[in-house]
Design an enzyme around this catalytic site. Sequence first.
Site, PDB file in Angstrom:
ATOM      1  N   PHE A  19     -22.809   6.147   9.973  1.00 45.97           N
ATOM      2  CA  PHE A  19     -23.180   4.824  10.485  1.00 45.97           C
ATOM      3  C   PHE A  19     -23.783   4.931  11.887  1.00 45.97           C
ATOM      4  O   PHE A  19     -23.065   4.923  12.882  1.00 45.97           O
ATOM      5  CB  PHE A  19     -21.965   3.898  10.535  1.00 45.97           C
ATOM      6  CG  PHE A  19     -21.375   3.575   9.180  1.00 45.97           C
ATOM      7  CD1 PHE A  19     -22.157   3.478   8.045  1.00 45.97           C
ATOM      8  CD2 PHE A  19     -19.999   3.350   9.047  1.00 45.97           C
ATOM      9  CE1 PHE A  19     -21.611   3.178   6.807  1.00 45.97           C
ATOM     10  CE2 PHE A  19     -19.442   3.037   7.817  1.00 45.97           C
ATOM     11  CZ  PHE A  19     -20.241   2.954   6.688  1.00 45.97           C
TER      12      PHE A  19
ATOM     13  N   TYR B  24      -7.141  -7.800  13.773  1.00 53.86           N
ATOM     14  CA  TYR B  24      -6.210  -6.677  13.629  1.00 53.86           C
ATOM     15  C   TYR B  24      -5.775  -6.155  15.008  1.00 53.86           C
ATOM     16  O   TYR B  24      -4.578  -6.037  15.298  1.00 53.86           O
ATOM     17  CB  TYR B  24      -6.856  -5.541  12.814  1.00 53.86           C
ATOM     18  CG  TYR B  24      -6.083  -4.260  12.933  1.00 53.86           C
ATOM     19  CD1 TYR B  24      -4.845  -4.124  12.318  1.00 53.86           C
ATOM     20  CD2 TYR B  24      -6.563  -3.199  13.713  1.00 53.86           C
ATOM     21  CE1 TYR B  24      -4.111  -2.961  12.469  1.00 53.86           C
ATOM     22  CE2 TYR B  24      -5.832  -2.038  13.863  1.00 53.86           C
ATOM     23  CZ  TYR B  24      -4.605  -1.920  13.239  1.00 53.86           C
ATOM     24  OH  TYR B  24      -3.870  -0.775  13.400  1.00 53.86           O
TER      25      TYR B  24
ATOM     26  N   LEU C 166     -12.987   7.460   7.839  1.00 57.31           N
ATOM     27  CA  LEU C 166     -14.095   8.400   7.630  1.00 57.31           C
ATOM     28  C   LEU C 166     -13.760   9.578   6.698  1.00 57.31           C
ATOM     29  O   LEU C 166     -14.462   9.790   5.701  1.00 57.31           O
ATOM     30  CB  LEU C 166     -14.593   8.919   8.991  1.00 57.31           C
ATOM     31  CG  LEU C 166     -15.702   9.962   8.921  1.00 57.31           C
ATOM     32  CD1 LEU C 166     -16.959   9.400   8.279  1.00 57.31           C
ATOM     33  CD2 LEU C 166     -16.021  10.497  10.326  1.00 57.31           C
TER      34      LEU C 166
ATOM     35  N   GLY D 223     -19.522  -3.629  15.825  1.00 59.11           N
ATOM     36  CA  GLY D 223     -18.272  -3.479  16.582  1.00 59.11           C
ATOM     37  C   GLY D 223     -17.827  -2.052  16.813  1.00 59.11           C
ATOM     38  O   GLY D 223     -16.739  -1.816  17.333  1.00 59.11           O
ATOM     39  N   ASP D 224     -18.631  -1.061  16.421  1.00 59.65           N
ATOM     40  CA  ASP D 224     -18.232   0.340  16.620  1.00 59.65           C
ATOM     41  C   ASP D 224     -18.522   0.782  18.055  1.00 59.65           C
ATOM     42  O   ASP D 224     -19.686   0.841  18.460  1.00 59.65           O
ATOM     43  CB  ASP D 224     -19.036   1.252  15.676  1.00 59.65           C
ATOM     44  CG  ASP D 224     -18.231   1.730  14.488  1.00 59.65           C
ATOM     45  OD1 ASP D 224     -16.985   1.645  14.534  1.00 59.65           O
ATOM     46  OD2 ASP D 224     -18.849   2.185  13.512  1.00 59.65           O
TER      47      ASP D 224
ATOM     48  N   PHE E 244      -4.979   6.711  18.031  1.00 61.10           N
ATOM     49  CA  PHE E 244      -6.431   6.829  17.916  1.00 61.10           C
ATOM     50  C   PHE E 244      -6.751   7.093  16.429  1.00 61.10           C
ATOM     51  O   PHE E 244      -6.128   6.480  15.572  1.00 61.10           O
ATOM     52  CB  PHE E 244      -6.978   7.839  18.935  1.00 61.10           C
ATOM     53  CG  PHE E 244      -7.108   7.178  20.308  1.00 61.10           C
ATOM     54  CD1 PHE E 244      -5.975   6.737  20.994  1.00 61.10           C
ATOM     55  CD2 PHE E 244      -8.349   6.914  20.863  1.00 61.10           C
ATOM     56  CE1 PHE E 244      -6.084   6.055  22.207  1.00 61.10           C
ATOM     57  CE2 PHE E 244      -8.472   6.242  22.078  1.00 61.10           C
ATOM     58  CZ  PHE E 244      -7.341   5.809  22.746  1.00 61.10           C
ATOM     59  N   ASN E 245      -7.672   7.955  16.090  1.00 59.41           N
ATOM     60  CA  ASN E 245      -8.066   8.076  14.671  1.00 59.41           C
ATOM     61  C   ASN E 245      -7.191   9.092  13.942  1.00 59.41           C
ATOM     62  O   ASN E 245      -7.375  10.300  14.099  1.00 59.41           O
ATOM     63  CB  ASN E 245      -9.543   8.456  14.565  1.00 59.41           C
ATOM     64  CG  ASN E 245     -10.438   7.307  14.986  1.00 59.41           C
ATOM     65  OD1 ASN E 245     -10.416   6.885  16.143  1.00 59.41           O
ATOM     66  ND2 ASN E 245     -11.203   6.777  14.060  1.00 59.41           N
TER      67      ASN E 245
ATOM     68  N   ALA F 223       2.504  -3.038   8.563  1.00 65.45           N
ATOM     69  CA  ALA F 223       1.491  -4.012   8.989  1.00 65.45           C
ATOM     70  C   ALA F 223       0.257  -3.881   8.109  1.00 65.45           C
ATOM     71  O   ALA F 223       0.030  -2.831   7.494  1.00 65.45           O
ATOM     72  CB  ALA F 223       1.086  -3.749  10.448  1.00 65.45           C
TER      73      ALA F 223
ATOM     74  N   SER G 210      -2.282   0.413  18.402  1.00 66.13           N
ATOM     75  CA  SER G 210      -3.569   0.998  18.016  1.00 66.13           C
ATOM     76  C   SER G 210      -4.561   1.004  19.170  1.00 66.13           C
ATOM     77  O   SER G 210      -4.552   0.098  20.011  1.00 66.13           O
ATOM     78  CB  SER G 210      -4.142   0.175  16.865  1.00 66.13           C
ATOM     79  OG  SER G 210      -5.465   0.536  16.615  1.00 66.13           O
TER      80      SER G 210
ATOM     81  N   LYS H 261      -2.053  -6.199  17.162  1.00 70.64           N
ATOM     82  CA  LYS H 261      -1.385  -5.024  17.736  1.00 70.64           C
ATOM     83  C   LYS H 261      -1.062  -5.259  19.219  1.00 70.64           C
ATOM     84  O   LYS H 261       0.033  -4.929  19.694  1.00 70.64           O
ATOM     85  CB  LYS H 261      -2.241  -3.776  17.555  1.00 70.64           C
ATOM     86  CG  LYS H 261      -2.269  -3.295  16.111  1.00 70.64           C
ATOM     87  CD  LYS H 261      -0.871  -2.870  15.670  1.00 70.64           C
ATOM     88  CE  LYS H 261      -0.721  -2.608  14.202  1.00 70.64           C
ATOM     89  NZ  LYS H 261       0.651  -2.265  13.807  1.00 70.64           N
TER      90      LYS H 261
ATOM     91  N   THR I  74       0.838  -1.204   0.000  1.00 69.71           N
ATOM     92  CA  THR I  74       0.000   0.000   0.000  1.00 69.71           C
ATOM     93  C   THR I  74       0.876   1.258   0.000  1.00 69.71           C
ATOM     94  O   THR I  74       0.373   2.350  -0.236  1.00 69.71           O
ATOM     95  CB  THR I  74      -0.935   0.054   1.234  1.00 69.71           C
ATOM     96  OG1 THR I  74      -0.133   0.003   2.410  1.00 69.71           O
ATOM     97  CG2 THR I  74      -1.933  -1.103   1.239  1.00 69.71           C
TER      98      THR I  74
HETATM   99  C1  WQD Z   1     -14.664   6.611  12.304  1.00 77.67           C
HETATM  100  C2  WQD Z   1     -16.117   6.867  12.641  1.00 77.67           C
HETATM  101  C3  WQD Z   1     -17.572   5.083  11.980  1.00 77.67           C
HETATM  102  C4  WQD Z   1     -17.102   5.639   7.664  1.00 77.67           C
HETATM  103  C5  WQD Z   1     -10.442   2.445  12.682  1.00 77.67           C
HETATM  104  C6  WQD Z   1      -9.873   1.201  13.285  1.00 77.67           C
HETATM  105  C7  WQD Z   1      -8.855   1.580  14.305  1.00 77.67           C
HETATM  106  C8  WQD Z   1      -7.826   2.513  13.710  1.00 77.67           C
HETATM  107  C9  WQD Z   1      -8.467   3.689  13.108  1.00 77.67           C
HETATM  108  C10 WQD Z   1      -5.907   1.503  12.712  1.00 77.67           C
HETATM  109  C11 WQD Z   1     -16.822   5.625  13.186  1.00 77.67           C
HETATM  110  C12 WQD Z   1     -17.896   6.349  11.237  1.00 77.67           C
HETATM  111  C13 WQD Z   1     -16.992   5.727   9.034  1.00 77.67           C
HETATM  112  C14 WQD Z   1     -18.292   6.077   7.028  1.00 77.67           C
HETATM  113  C15 WQD Z   1     -19.200   6.649   9.187  1.00 77.67           C
HETATM  114  N1  WQD Z   1      -7.101   1.883  12.661  1.00 77.67           N
HETATM  115  N2  WQD Z   1     -18.028   6.211   9.782  1.00 77.67           N
HETATM  116  N3  WQD Z   1     -19.281   6.564   7.825  1.00 77.67           N
HETATM  117  O1  WQD Z   1     -13.467   2.516  13.089  1.00 77.67           O
HETATM  118  O2  WQD Z   1     -12.986   4.524  14.560  1.00 77.67           O
HETATM  119  O3  WQD Z   1     -11.149   3.161  13.701  1.00 77.67           O
HETATM  120  O4  WQD Z   1      -9.427   3.263  12.162  1.00 77.67           O
HETATM  121  O5  WQD Z   1      -5.207   1.409  13.680  1.00 77.67           O
HETATM  122  O6  WQD Z   1      -8.293   0.430  14.747  1.00 77.67           O
HETATM  123  O7  WQD Z   1     -10.909   0.444  13.867  1.00 77.67           O
HETATM  124  O8  WQD Z   1     -12.328   4.588  12.148  1.00 77.67           O
HETATM  125  O9  WQD Z   1     -12.518   6.004  10.165  1.00 77.67           O
HETATM  126  O10 WQD Z   1     -13.551   3.686  10.101  1.00 77.67           O
HETATM  127  O11 WQD Z   1     -14.595   5.431  11.507  1.00 77.67           O
HETATM  128  O12 WQD Z   1     -20.138   7.082   9.844  1.00 77.67           O
HETATM  129  O13 WQD Z   1     -18.475   6.011   5.802  1.00 77.67           O
HETATM  130  O14 WQD Z   1     -16.794   7.197  11.440  1.00 77.67           O
HETATM  131  O15 WQD Z   1     -18.745   4.396  12.332  1.00 77.67           O
HETATM  132  O16 WQD Z   1     -17.722   6.050  14.159  1.00 77.67           O
HETATM  133  P1  WQD Z   1     -12.603   3.643  13.425  1.00 77.67           P
HETATM  134  P2  WQD Z   1     -13.200   4.903  10.877  1.00 77.67           P
END
Ligand code: WQD
Length: 319
Positions: free
Chosen positions: A206, A143, A189, A283-284, A171-172, A77, A119, A147, A35
């Site tokens: 979501f 995943y 997102l 799982g959110d 975090f994000n 990874a 993570s 970690k 990637t």
């Molecule tokens: C963020 C929020 C979604 C897409 C993930 C991994 C975590 C880390 C970071 C690596 C959530 C919401 C998303 C969309 C939405 N990764 N959403 N519409 O799930 O918090 O974390 O990435 O280390 O381990 O789990 O990140 O960006 O997918 O989502 O509403 O089209 O946006 O439900 O609340 P997440 P995300």
Amino acid sequence: MSVLVTGGAGYIGSHVARILQQSGTNVVVVDDLSTGLDSRVLGLPTSHLELSTQGATSTLEALMTEHKVSAVVHLAALKQVGESVNKPEQYFLKNLGGQANLLTAMRNTGVKKLVFSSSAASYGVPDVDLVSEDQTPNPINPYGQTKLIGEWMASNAETAWGLSHVSLRYFNVAGAGWDDLADTQKLNLIPIVFAALKAGSKPKVFGNDYQTPDGSCIRDYVHVMDLAKAHVAALKYLDTDTRAHNVFNVGTGRGSSVVEVMDQIKTTTGIDFEYEMAPKRAGDPPSLIADVRRINNEMNWKSENGLAEIVESAWKAIS
Ligand code: WQD
């Protein structure tokens, strides 16, 4: 002396590599380019290597010796939660097999400093809003499990042969520190919303009935540039002899809801788009915000950017 950055051609790794390079550190990159992009690491010595392959250990040992590597930042990874549920073996093989080869090479060449890319996924779905490192980890997907086990592997190496290490629980992560290092994958997102806007489709939220003020999920969005600086701080921390902890959250300590992110994107882009309410994603966690007191206090690191800077920099980088 130099620092080896695995995954250095990736979105986050390339920010780490560049900030280290700009602070006067020699950087060597290892990346399998699955990637990652070569264009992000032009001018840096780069080895195209998949860490879990047979023979990777000896290749790493040769690189570490040739470049007099004194520390490793390990980011390489697989990182897609959904994919990890469907292909768990690949995640264990690549993430942990790769880390085992890396640690073996470090041990054999006497490289005793490691910053590991961990993570918030290692926490699972904690029942607190502000998550501290003392929260018992309980990852709910392969995943996140890789970690957490990666953190354990580093701790075991500390016991066995004196590795000094720090695991950073991201975090994000979003935003861009340099336009050419933008996140080109559409997995999270903000890049997903940008892609929808460019395609003329409606972004999705979501879930709108979570126990949060506006009903959408809350996350702690941290600017990739701040995160990159946390790696620099972590490498410095490894040189101190008063280290009290190995595991550190990296976030801002502030949460933003999905709806707030959408609103910020409207403000930044000037596009008055509509979004669609979609079902909850399995799982959110409703809310996940980092308690950042440990990294603030012990590494003197603090995030400098908020959601506006994150969205603005990410939008500029892809526009
Ligand atoms: C963020 C929020 C979604 C897409 C993930 C991994 C975590 C880390 C970071 C690596 C959530 C919401 C998303 C969309 C939405 N990764 N959403 N519409 O799930 O918090 O974390 O990435 O280390 O381990 O789990 O990140 O960006 O997918 O989502 O509403 O089209 O946006 O439900 O609340 P997440 P995300």
